[in-house]
Design a protein around this motif. Structure first.
Motif, PDB file in Angstrom:
ATOM      1  N   GLN A  67       0.825  -1.154  -0.037  1.00 33.54           N
ATOM      2  CA  GLN A  67       0.049   0.023   0.074  1.00 33.54           C
ATOM      3  C   GLN A  67       0.771   1.123  -0.025  1.00 33.54           C
ATOM      4  OE1 GLN A  67      -2.808  -0.640   3.167  1.00 33.54           O
ATOM      5  NE2 GLN A  67      -3.827  -2.169   2.192  1.00 33.54           N
ATOM      6  N   ASP A  68       0.219   2.385   0.010  1.00 28.42           N
ATOM      7  CA  ASP A  68       0.964   3.593  -0.015  1.00 28.42           C
ATOM      8  C   ASP A  68       2.072   3.908   1.092  1.00 28.42           C
ATOM      9  OD1 ASP A  68      -0.642   4.004  -2.024  1.00 28.42           O
ATOM     10  OD2 ASP A  68      -2.053   5.359  -0.988  1.00 28.42           O
ATOM     11  N   ASN A  69       2.973   4.648   0.799  1.00 34.11           N
ATOM     12  CA  ASN A  69       3.987   5.175   1.868  1.00 34.11           C
ATOM     13  C   ASN A  69       4.696   4.136   2.533  1.00 34.11           C
ATOM     14  OD1 ASN A  69       3.060   7.878   1.309  1.00 34.11           O
ATOM     15  ND2 ASN A  69       1.267   7.611   2.748  1.00 34.11           N
ATOM     16  N   ASP A  98      -0.566 -25.867 -11.449  1.00 32.69           N
ATOM     17  CA  ASP A  98      -0.487 -26.703 -10.405  1.00 32.69           C
ATOM     18  C   ASP A  98      -0.270 -26.137  -8.781  1.00 32.69           C
ATOM     19  OD1 ASP A  98      -0.230 -29.170 -11.787  1.00 32.69           O
ATOM     20  OD2 ASP A  98       1.675 -28.583 -12.357  1.00 32.69           O
ATOM     21  N   TRP A  99      -0.307 -24.661  -8.775  1.00 33.08           N
ATOM     22  CA  TRP A  99      -0.322 -23.837  -7.540  1.00 33.08           C
ATOM     23  C   TRP A  99      -1.325 -22.717  -7.365  1.00 33.08           C
ATOM     24  CZ3 TRP A  99       1.941 -19.155  -7.069  1.00 33.08           C
ATOM     25  CH2 TRP A  99       2.524 -18.800  -8.182  1.00 33.08           C
ATOM     26  N   ARG A 100      -1.569 -22.312  -6.197  1.00 34.22           N
ATOM     27  CA  ARG A 100      -2.215 -21.153  -5.972  1.00 34.22           C
ATOM     28  C   ARG A 100      -1.555 -20.098  -5.365  1.00 34.22           C
ATOM     29  NH1 ARG A 100      -5.174 -20.104  -1.300  1.00 34.22           N
ATOM     30  NH2 ARG A 100      -4.617 -22.213  -0.170  1.00 34.22           N
ATOM     31  N   VAL A 101      -1.589 -18.799  -5.897  1.00 31.05           N
ATOM     32  CA  VAL A 101      -0.969 -17.685  -5.418  1.00 31.05           C
ATOM     33  C   VAL A 101      -1.835 -17.571  -3.854  1.00 31.05           C
ATOM     34  CG1 VAL A 101      -0.553 -15.289  -5.548  1.00 31.05           C
ATOM     35  CG2 VAL A 101      -0.556 -16.976  -7.410  1.00 31.05           C
ATOM     36  N   GLU A 102      -1.054 -17.426  -2.952  1.00 34.18           N
ATOM     37  CA  GLU A 102      -1.511 -16.786  -1.792  1.00 34.18           C
ATOM     38  C   GLU A 102      -0.954 -15.530  -1.441  1.00 34.18           C
ATOM     39  OE1 GLU A 102      -0.793 -21.327   0.373  1.00 34.18           O
ATOM     40  OE2 GLU A 102       0.702 -19.875   0.618  1.00 34.18           O
ATOM     41  N   LYS A 103      -1.900 -14.636  -0.792  1.00 35.39           N
ATOM     42  CA  LYS A 103      -1.984 -13.284  -0.927  1.00 35.39           C
ATOM     43  C   LYS A 103      -0.945 -12.618   0.323  1.00 35.39           C
ATOM     44  CE  LYS A 103      -4.577  -8.939  -1.197  1.00 35.39           C
ATOM     45  NZ  LYS A 103      -4.765  -8.311  -2.427  1.00 35.39           N
ATOM     46  N   THR A 104      -0.250 -11.422   0.123  1.00 34.32           N
ATOM     47  CA  THR A 104       0.418 -10.902   0.975  1.00 34.32           C
ATOM     48  C   THR A 104       0.296  -9.595   1.269  1.00 34.32           C
ATOM     49  OG1 THR A 104       2.177 -12.472   1.317  1.00 34.32           O
ATOM     50  CG2 THR A 104       2.683 -10.376   2.300  1.00 34.32           C
ATOM     51  N   VAL A 105       0.004  -8.914   2.197  1.00 31.01           N
ATOM     52  CA  VAL A 105      -0.496  -7.234   2.326  1.00 31.01           C
ATOM     53  C   VAL A 105       0.562  -6.506   3.202  1.00 31.01           C
ATOM     54  CG1 VAL A 105      -2.279  -5.384   2.737  1.00 31.01           C
ATOM     55  CG2 VAL A 105      -2.890  -7.694   1.761  1.00 31.01           C
ATOM     56  N   VAL A 106       1.031  -5.411   2.712  1.00 34.69           N
ATOM     57  CA  VAL A 106       2.039  -4.569   3.597  1.00 34.69           C
ATOM     58  C   VAL A 106       1.147  -3.383   3.538  1.00 34.69           C
ATOM     59  CG1 VAL A 106       4.153  -3.421   3.701  1.00 34.69           C
ATOM     60  CG2 VAL A 106       3.922  -5.879   2.789  1.00 34.69           C
ATOM     61  N   SER A 107       0.708  -2.964   4.804  1.00 33.60           N
ATOM     62  CA  SER A 107      -0.371  -1.731   4.721  1.00 33.60           C
ATOM     63  C   SER A 107       0.515  -0.501   4.979  1.00 33.60           C
ATOM     64  CB  SER A 107      -1.016  -1.899   6.308  1.00 33.60           C
ATOM     65  OG  SER A 107      -1.863  -3.097   5.898  1.00 33.60           O
ATOM     66  N   LYS A 108      -0.275   0.512   4.807  1.00 36.09           N
ATOM     67  CA  LYS A 108       0.242   1.944   4.812  1.00 36.09           C
ATOM     68  C   LYS A 108       1.100   2.248   5.653  1.00 36.09           C
ATOM     69  CE  LYS A 108      -3.207   4.619   5.587  1.00 36.09           C
ATOM     70  NZ  LYS A 108      -4.302   5.872   5.577  1.00 36.09           N
ATOM     71  N   GLY A 109       2.160   2.866   5.248  1.00 37.16           N
ATOM     72  CA  GLY A 109       3.336   3.401   5.936  1.00 37.16           C
ATOM     73  C   GLY A 109       4.197   2.261   6.880  1.00 37.16           C
ATOM     74  N   ALA A 110       4.097   1.127   6.560  1.00 35.67           N
ATOM     75  CA  ALA A 110       4.774   0.211   7.036  1.00 35.67           C
ATOM     76  C   ALA A 110       6.483   0.208   6.383  1.00 35.67           C
ATOM     77  CB  ALA A 110       4.141  -1.293   6.743  1.00 35.67           C
ATOM     78  N   VAL A 122       0.378 -13.477   4.843  1.00 39.04           N
ATOM     79  CA  VAL A 122       0.610 -12.466   6.059  1.00 39.04           C
ATOM     80  C   VAL A 122       0.103 -11.076   5.812  1.00 39.04           C
ATOM     81  CG1 VAL A 122       2.576 -11.452   7.019  1.00 39.04           C
ATOM     82  CG2 VAL A 122       2.569 -13.849   6.721  1.00 39.04           C
ATOM     83  N   ASN A 123      -0.218 -10.606   6.892  1.00 36.13           N
ATOM     84  CA  ASN A 123      -0.536  -8.848   6.537  1.00 36.13           C
ATOM     85  C   ASN A 123       0.543  -8.108   7.637  1.00 36.13           C
ATOM     86  OD1 ASN A 123      -2.964  -9.112   4.860  1.00 36.13           O
ATOM     87  ND2 ASN A 123      -3.988 -10.037   6.417  1.00 36.13           N
TER      88      ASN A 123
END
Length: 162
Positions: A67-69, A98-110, A122-123
């Motif tokens: 995300q931003d910043n 053969d595989w499934r993408v697993e999401k990762t989120v890096v939130s604003k300002g981290a 992971v978030n």
């Protein structure tokens, strides 16, 4: 652009994005005023927000949302598969099917310190700080400072330290 940058036509670049030499971007989206360092790869279906800094030698794989910043230090690696294998149960080389993408989120300002590895599913919370060399295996709360292998909460940021 220059001769040492590989940017697929499918990449969406925001206004005033700054790109170093020796990068590889394809089917991703980069927000306004973001800086991408040398030897960075950002794969398809990854997004990078506005006003971010992605330092050199970083790998942002499919399924990562930054995300931003956000600050990403040097040589940070994101993982998008909890159980990677080279071959299927029948011994054939695996393909994307053969595989499934697993999401990762890096939130604003981290901020993520150099040499860290961020596992899939992971978030990382808003304004959190991941110490250099950390292995992030589970969610990081907003405003937390984490470090280690596996990364553990050391403290929380206060209004004065944000």
């Amino acid at each position: 652009m220059n001769e040492f940058v590989s940017i697929a036509p499918s990449v969406k670049l925001g206004k005033d994005v700054r790109l170093s030499k020796f990068i590889n971007l394809y089917r991703c989206e980069i927000g306004d005023d973001t800086k991408i360092g040398a030897f960075v790869e950002i794969q398809k279906n990854a997004t990078v927000g506005k006003r971010c800094k992605i330092s050199s030698h970083t790998f942002v794989c499919e399924g990562v949302e930054i995300q931003d910043n956000v600050f990403i230090g040097h040589s940070v690696t994101f993982i998008n598969d909890s159980y990677p294998r080279a071959t299927t149960s029948s011994g054939d080389l695996q393909t994307e099917a053969d595989w499934r993408v697993e999401k990762t989120v890096v939130s604003k300002g981290a901020s993520i310190g150099s040499g860290s590895t961020i596992l899939s599913n992971v978030n990382i919370g808003e304004n959190a700080i991941v110490g250099a060399g950390s292995m992030v295996t589970k969610n990081v709360p907003a405003n937390a400072v984490v470090a280690g292998n596996p990364a553990k909460v050391l403290r929380y940021l206060t209004q004065e330290t944000k």
